[in-house]
Write a protein that holds these residues in place. Structure first.
Motif, PDB file in Angstrom:
ATOM      1  N   ILE A 154       0.849  -1.195   0.000  1.00 59.48           N
ATOM      2  CA  ILE A 154       0.000   0.000   0.000  1.00 59.48           C
ATOM      3  C   ILE A 154       0.887   1.248   0.000  1.00 59.48           C
ATOM      4  CG2 ILE A 154      -1.711   1.306   1.335  1.00 59.48           C
ATOM      5  CD1 ILE A 154      -2.619  -1.386   2.528  1.00 59.48           C
ATOM      6  N   PRO A 155       0.628   2.231  -0.858  1.00 58.17           N
ATOM      7  CA  PRO A 155       1.420   3.471  -0.825  1.00 58.17           C
ATOM      8  C   PRO A 155       1.020   4.363   0.339  1.00 58.17           C
ATOM      9  CG  PRO A 155      -0.224   3.573  -2.566  1.00 58.17           C
ATOM     10  CD  PRO A 155      -0.320   2.194  -1.987  1.00 58.17           C
ATOM     11  N   PHE A 156       2.012   4.954   0.987  1.00 59.58           N
ATOM     12  CA  PHE A 156       1.780   5.863   2.115  1.00 59.58           C
ATOM     13  C   PHE A 156       2.645   7.092   1.880  1.00 59.58           C
ATOM     14  CE2 PHE A 156       1.992   7.855   6.141  1.00 59.58           C
ATOM     15  CZ  PHE A 156       0.985   7.365   6.950  1.00 59.58           C
ATOM     16  N   PHE A 157       2.006   8.269   1.752  1.00 59.62           N
ATOM     17  CA  PHE A 157       2.748   9.493   1.469  1.00 59.62           C
ATOM     18  C   PHE A 157       3.167  10.202   2.759  1.00 59.62           C
ATOM     19  CE2 PHE A 157       0.272   9.017  -2.497  1.00 59.62           C
ATOM     20  CZ  PHE A 157       1.315   9.049  -3.399  1.00 59.62           C
ATOM     21  N   ALA A 158       4.476  10.374   2.906  1.00 58.69           N
ATOM     22  CA  ALA A 158       5.047  11.160   4.008  1.00 58.69           C
ATOM     23  C   ALA A 158       5.985  12.170   3.367  1.00 58.69           C
ATOM     24  CB  ALA A 158       5.776  10.256   4.982  1.00 58.69           C
ATOM     25  N   THR A 159       5.407  13.003   2.517  1.00 56.94           N
ATOM     26  CA  THR A 159       6.177  13.878   1.621  1.00 56.94           C
ATOM     27  C   THR A 159       6.077  15.348   2.003  1.00 56.94           C
ATOM     28  OG1 THR A 159       4.256  13.634   0.153  1.00 56.94           O
ATOM     29  CG2 THR A 159       6.209  12.367  -0.397  1.00 56.94           C
ATOM     30  N   GLY A 160       5.886  15.606   3.286  1.00 62.43           N
ATOM     31  CA  GLY A 160       5.852  16.995   3.728  1.00 62.43           C
ATOM     32  C   GLY A 160       4.434  17.513   3.940  1.00 62.43           C
ATOM     33  N   ARG A 161       4.353  18.827   4.171  1.00 68.09           N
ATOM     34  CA  ARG A 161       3.080  19.469   4.505  1.00 68.09           C
ATOM     35  C   ARG A 161       2.863  20.671   3.595  1.00 68.09           C
ATOM     36  NH1 ARG A 161      -0.034  16.930   8.099  1.00 68.09           N
ATOM     37  NH2 ARG A 161      -0.599  18.818   9.242  1.00 68.09           N
ATOM     38  N   THR A 162       1.603  21.000   3.379  1.00 68.38           N
ATOM     39  CA  THR A 162       1.246  22.181   2.602  1.00 68.38           C
ATOM     40  C   THR A 162       0.290  23.034   3.432  1.00 68.38           C
ATOM     41  OG1 THR A 162       0.490  22.939   0.418  1.00 68.38           O
ATOM     42  CG2 THR A 162      -0.751  21.146   1.435  1.00 68.38           C
ATOM     43  N   PRO A 163       0.427  24.365   3.421  1.00 66.07           N
ATOM     44  CA  PRO A 163      -0.337  25.216   4.341  1.00 66.07           C
ATOM     45  C   PRO A 163      -1.819  25.322   3.981  1.00 66.07           C
ATOM     46  CG  PRO A 163       0.897  26.566   2.810  1.00 66.07           C
ATOM     47  CD  PRO A 163       1.346  25.144   2.570  1.00 66.07           C
ATOM     48  N   ASN A 164      -2.638  25.410   5.008  1.00 62.35           N
ATOM     49  CA  ASN A 164      -4.068  25.677   4.825  1.00 62.35           C
ATOM     50  C   ASN A 164      -4.273  27.191   4.759  1.00 62.35           C
ATOM     51  OD1 ASN A 164      -4.784  22.904   5.008  1.00 62.35           O
ATOM     52  ND2 ASN A 164      -4.708  23.026   7.237  1.00 62.35           N
ATOM     53  N   SER A 165      -3.739  27.788   3.714  1.00 64.12           N
ATOM     54  CA  SER A 165      -3.736  29.251   3.617  1.00 64.12           C
ATOM     55  C   SER A 165      -4.804  29.795   2.679  1.00 64.12           C
ATOM     56  CB  SER A 165      -2.357  29.728   3.125  1.00 64.12           C
ATOM     57  OG  SER A 165      -2.044  29.136   1.864  1.00 64.12           O
ATOM     58  N   GLU A 166      -5.663  28.924   2.158  1.00 65.76           N
ATOM     59  CA  GLU A 166      -6.686  29.374   1.207  1.00 65.76           C
ATOM     60  C   GLU A 166      -7.587  30.444   1.810  1.00 65.76           C
ATOM     61  OE1 GLU A 166      -5.279  25.363   0.041  1.00 65.76           O
ATOM     62  OE2 GLU A 166      -5.976  26.246   1.918  1.00 65.76           O
ATOM     63  N   ILE A 167      -7.825  30.349   3.105  1.00 56.77           N
ATOM     64  CA  ILE A 167      -8.697  31.320   3.773  1.00 56.77           C
ATOM     65  C   ILE A 167      -8.134  32.736   3.696  1.00 56.77           C
ATOM     66  CG2 ILE A 167      -7.601  30.961   6.033  1.00 56.77           C
ATOM     67  CD1 ILE A 167     -10.330  31.366   7.315  1.00 56.77           C
ATOM     68  N   ALA A 168      -6.814  32.847   3.584  1.00 58.96           N
ATOM     69  CA  ALA A 168      -6.151  34.166   3.598  1.00 58.96           C
ATOM     70  C   ALA A 168      -5.778  34.657   2.210  1.00 58.96           C
ATOM     71  CB  ALA A 168      -4.905  34.103   4.475  1.00 58.96           C
ATOM     72  N   GLU A 169      -6.007  33.855   1.191  1.00 63.20           N
ATOM     73  CA  GLU A 169      -5.607  34.227  -0.168  1.00 63.20           C
ATOM     74  C   GLU A 169      -6.362  35.477  -0.622  1.00 63.20           C
ATOM     75  OE1 GLU A 169      -4.826  32.003  -4.449  1.00 63.20           O
ATOM     76  OE2 GLU A 169      -5.930  30.981  -2.846  1.00 63.20           O
ATOM     77  N   GLY A 170      -5.612  36.475  -1.095  1.00 65.68           N
ATOM     78  CA  GLY A 170      -6.207  37.732  -1.518  1.00 65.68           C
ATOM     79  C   GLY A 170      -6.491  38.686  -0.373  1.00 65.68           C
ATOM     80  N   PHE A 171      -6.210  38.238   0.857  1.00 67.37           N
ATOM     81  CA  PHE A 171      -6.462  39.078   2.036  1.00 67.37           C
ATOM     82  C   PHE A 171      -5.153  39.561   2.642  1.00 67.37           C
ATOM     83  CE2 PHE A 171      -7.305  39.185   6.738  1.00 67.37           C
ATOM     84  CZ  PHE A 171      -8.017  40.377   6.734  1.00 67.37           C
ATOM     85  N   VAL A 172      -4.198  38.635   2.816  1.00 64.30           N
ATOM     86  CA  VAL A 172      -2.861  38.999   3.299  1.00 64.30           C
ATOM     87  C   VAL A 172      -1.835  38.487   2.291  1.00 64.30           C
ATOM     88  CG1 VAL A 172      -3.565  38.929   5.721  1.00 64.30           C
ATOM     89  CG2 VAL A 172      -2.585  36.880   4.652  1.00 64.30           C
ATOM     90  N   GLU A 173      -0.604  38.968   2.410  1.00 64.16           N
ATOM     91  CA  GLU A 173       0.451  38.556   1.487  1.00 64.16           C
ATOM     92  C   GLU A 173       0.918  37.139   1.806  1.00 64.16           C
ATOM     93  OE1 GLU A 173       4.902  39.980  -0.034  1.00 64.16           O
ATOM     94  OE2 GLU A 173       3.760  41.219   1.402  1.00 64.16           O
ATOM     95  N   LEU A 174       1.082  36.337   0.760  1.00 63.19           N
ATOM     96  CA  LEU A 174       1.577  34.981   0.908  1.00 63.19           C
ATOM     97  C   LEU A 174       3.003  34.882   0.370  1.00 63.19           C
ATOM     98  CD1 LEU A 174      -1.484  32.826  -0.302  1.00 63.19           C
ATOM     99  CD2 LEU A 174      -1.011  33.705   1.995  1.00 63.19           C
ATOM    100  N   ASN A 175       3.762  33.932   0.906  1.00 58.05           N
ATOM    101  CA  ASN A 175       5.082  33.625   0.383  1.00 58.05           C
ATOM    102  C   ASN A 175       4.943  32.802  -0.895  1.00 58.05           C
ATOM    103  OD1 ASN A 175       6.725  34.802   2.537  1.00 58.05           O
ATOM    104  ND2 ASN A 175       5.898  33.166   3.835  1.00 58.05           N
ATOM    105  N   PRO A 176       6.044  32.655  -1.660  1.00 56.70           N
ATOM    106  CA  PRO A 176       5.985  31.851  -2.888  1.00 56.70           C
ATOM    107  C   PRO A 176       5.481  30.426  -2.665  1.00 56.70           C
ATOM    108  CG  PRO A 176       7.979  33.161  -2.883  1.00 56.70           C
ATOM    109  CD  PRO A 176       7.346  33.347  -1.543  1.00 56.70           C
ATOM    110  N   ASP A 177       5.723  29.848  -1.471  1.00 62.54           N
ATOM    111  CA  ASP A 177       5.259  28.487  -1.187  1.00 62.54           C
ATOM    112  C   ASP A 177       3.845  28.474  -0.611  1.00 62.54           C
ATOM    113  OD1 ASP A 177       5.690  29.507   1.335  1.00 62.54           O
ATOM    114  OD2 ASP A 177       7.048  27.919   1.983  1.00 62.54           O
ATOM    115  N   ARG A 178       3.170  29.631  -0.666  1.00 62.99           N
ATOM    116  CA  ARG A 178       1.771  29.793  -0.253  1.00 62.99           C
ATOM    117  C   ARG A 178       1.591  29.788   1.271  1.00 62.99           C
ATOM    118  NH1 ARG A 178      -1.742  30.107  -3.955  1.00 62.99           N
ATOM    119  NH2 ARG A 178      -3.463  29.536  -2.602  1.00 62.99           N
TER     120      ARG A 178
END
Length: 433
Positions: free
Chosen positions: A242-266
């Protein structure tokens, strides 16, 4: 002043607690469960399962020595049931703790619209806002990735997998490999580059040979396609499991998109006071990137809260201690401010010595390993890698002394509690001073 905190993980929960302690008006909004990834999907789940694997490992060792005869029957279903039961208890305690300071907790998905927050059809105005929405597992863009499991699925697995392919080469990949290998799975770890690059070479060697010897490590290996029961690697080879992904994390920043400045990695861009690009709007925890660690998220949440309450405060990321939760704890810390060449450093490493949890390991030569690197010119510790049952508390304590700028002579006054911190005592006091 009205303060709204979105997200109740380590950053948001501790930030809202700090605001409550400071007498502020606080509304804490949580989409799912209080205490965030750490309690519900992350490190607390890993630690709970590792407690089981430590017991299995110790039981096997005692059986091999001949003074204990027992057979274990493992019920993964019952383990999951009891983890969930414990989580529910801790959620209630966390909620009670927050409410004890007068904080209002709302469960629902928040959205930001100009100067107000909307949740469950209601609108809330604020004077200060903290965004602490955390992060989620990053899934690489490969064919069949929808078949892969992540840490979010651990408590949804019905039974111990017969074969498991862990995609990733970092701390989470190692911890998952240790758990399921010890529970009886045949485990492959597929690292795109180097496995456990966070550790020094000798510490990594000890982990591979002594702690996870049954795990098959494949470095410089990319997965091209995933299926329900196998993966296909870049070289065309197939591995069942079975494949299991342990490839890092991505931010839950969608709520702030267009409201505050984001870094290139979001991730949300913040300064050392956890301020965003919008006045009176702060962010803390994994959604801001950096060290994705519970203690760091707590520190950032508290820093943001104090600034929201007009108590100026700055965050510092010097000498952050880290660990791997394995059958023997692995801890490490580095002082990034010390820049010196190899000629200017001295490194001392010794096997761990008998202490709590390691006495019976002497018979197998598996007592751990501790290595300390010194800056000879500055007379300060540059880096520590420590593998021992007490390494977590040892390295946390020593990281504080490193952060405060103590030199090696100051460690002469360190009085250890025998036999918990003997490794560091022997290196720093007996072999160096």
């Amino acid at each position: 002043m009205k303060n709204i905190v979105i997200g109740s993980g380590p950053a948001g929960r501790l930030g809202s607690l700090e605001l409550g302690k400071l007498g502020q008006d606080v509304t804490l909004i949580e989409k799912n469960h209080i205490a965030g990834t750490c309690l519900n999907e992350g490190c607390m789940v890993i630690c709970a399962l590792t407690d089981i694997t430590k017991f299995i490992s110790t039981n096997k060792k005692f059986n091999n020595h001949g003074f204990l005869k027992s057979q274990l029957e493992i019920s993964y279903e019952k383990i999951v049931e009891k983890i969930v039961e414990t989580q529910e208890m801790l959620r209630k305690l966390n909620q009670m703790e927050n409410e004890s300071f007068g904080n209002n907790i709302i469960y629902g998905e928040a959205s930001i619209e100009e100067n107000e927050i909307k949740v469950n059809g209601e609108s809330f105005e604020y004077d200060n806002l903290m965004i602490a929405t955390g992060a989620r597992p990053f899934i690489p863009d490969i064919k069949g990735s929808e078949y892969g499991l992540t840490n979010k699925d651990i408590l949804k697995i019905d039974e111990i997998p017969e074969k498991l392919n862990i995609i990733g080469g970092g701390i989470i990949a190692c911890e998952i490999a240790n758990i399921y290998s010890c529970l009886g799975s045949e485990v492959n770890v597929l690292a795109r580059s180097t496995f456990l690059k966070e550790l020094g070479a000798n510490a990594k060697k000890y982990v591979l040979e002594k702690i996870i010897p049954d795990v098959n490590i494949c470095e410089n290996t990319s997965v091209m396609e995933a299926f329900k029961d196998k993966v296909v690697c870049e070289n065309g080879g197939e591995l069942d499991g079975i494949p299991f992904f342990a490839t890092g994390r991505t931010p839950n920043s969608e709520i702030a998109e267009g409201f505050v400045e984001l870094n290139p990695d979001r991730t949300i861009k913040v300064n050392e006071m956890m301020e965003t690009s919008v006045s009176n709007v702060y962010a803390a925890g994994d959604v801001t990137g950096g060290y994705l660690l519970t203690p760091v998220a707590r520190m950032e949440g508290i820093t943001a809260a104090r600034n929201m309450a007009n108590y100026p405060n700055k965050v510092s990321y010097e000498c952050i201690p880290q660990s791997l939760s394995l059958n023997m704890e692995v801890s490490f810390v580095e002082n990034e401010k010390i820049n010196c060449s190899d000629d200017e450093t001295a490194t001392i490493g010794i096997p761990g010595i008998a202490g709590p949890g390691s006495f019976w390991n002497i018979l197998d030569g598996e007592t751990g390993y501790t290595e300390v690197e010194f800056d000879k010119n500055e007379n300060k510790i540059k880096r520590i890698n420590s593998i021992s049952p007490s390494s977590v508390s040892d390295v946390a304590y020593l990281s504080y002394l490193m952060r405060e700028g103590y030199d090696l002579d100051d460690y002469a006054d360190f009085l250890e509690i025998h036999p918990s911190s003997d490794s560091n005592y022997k290196i720093i006091k007996n072999m160096w001073l």
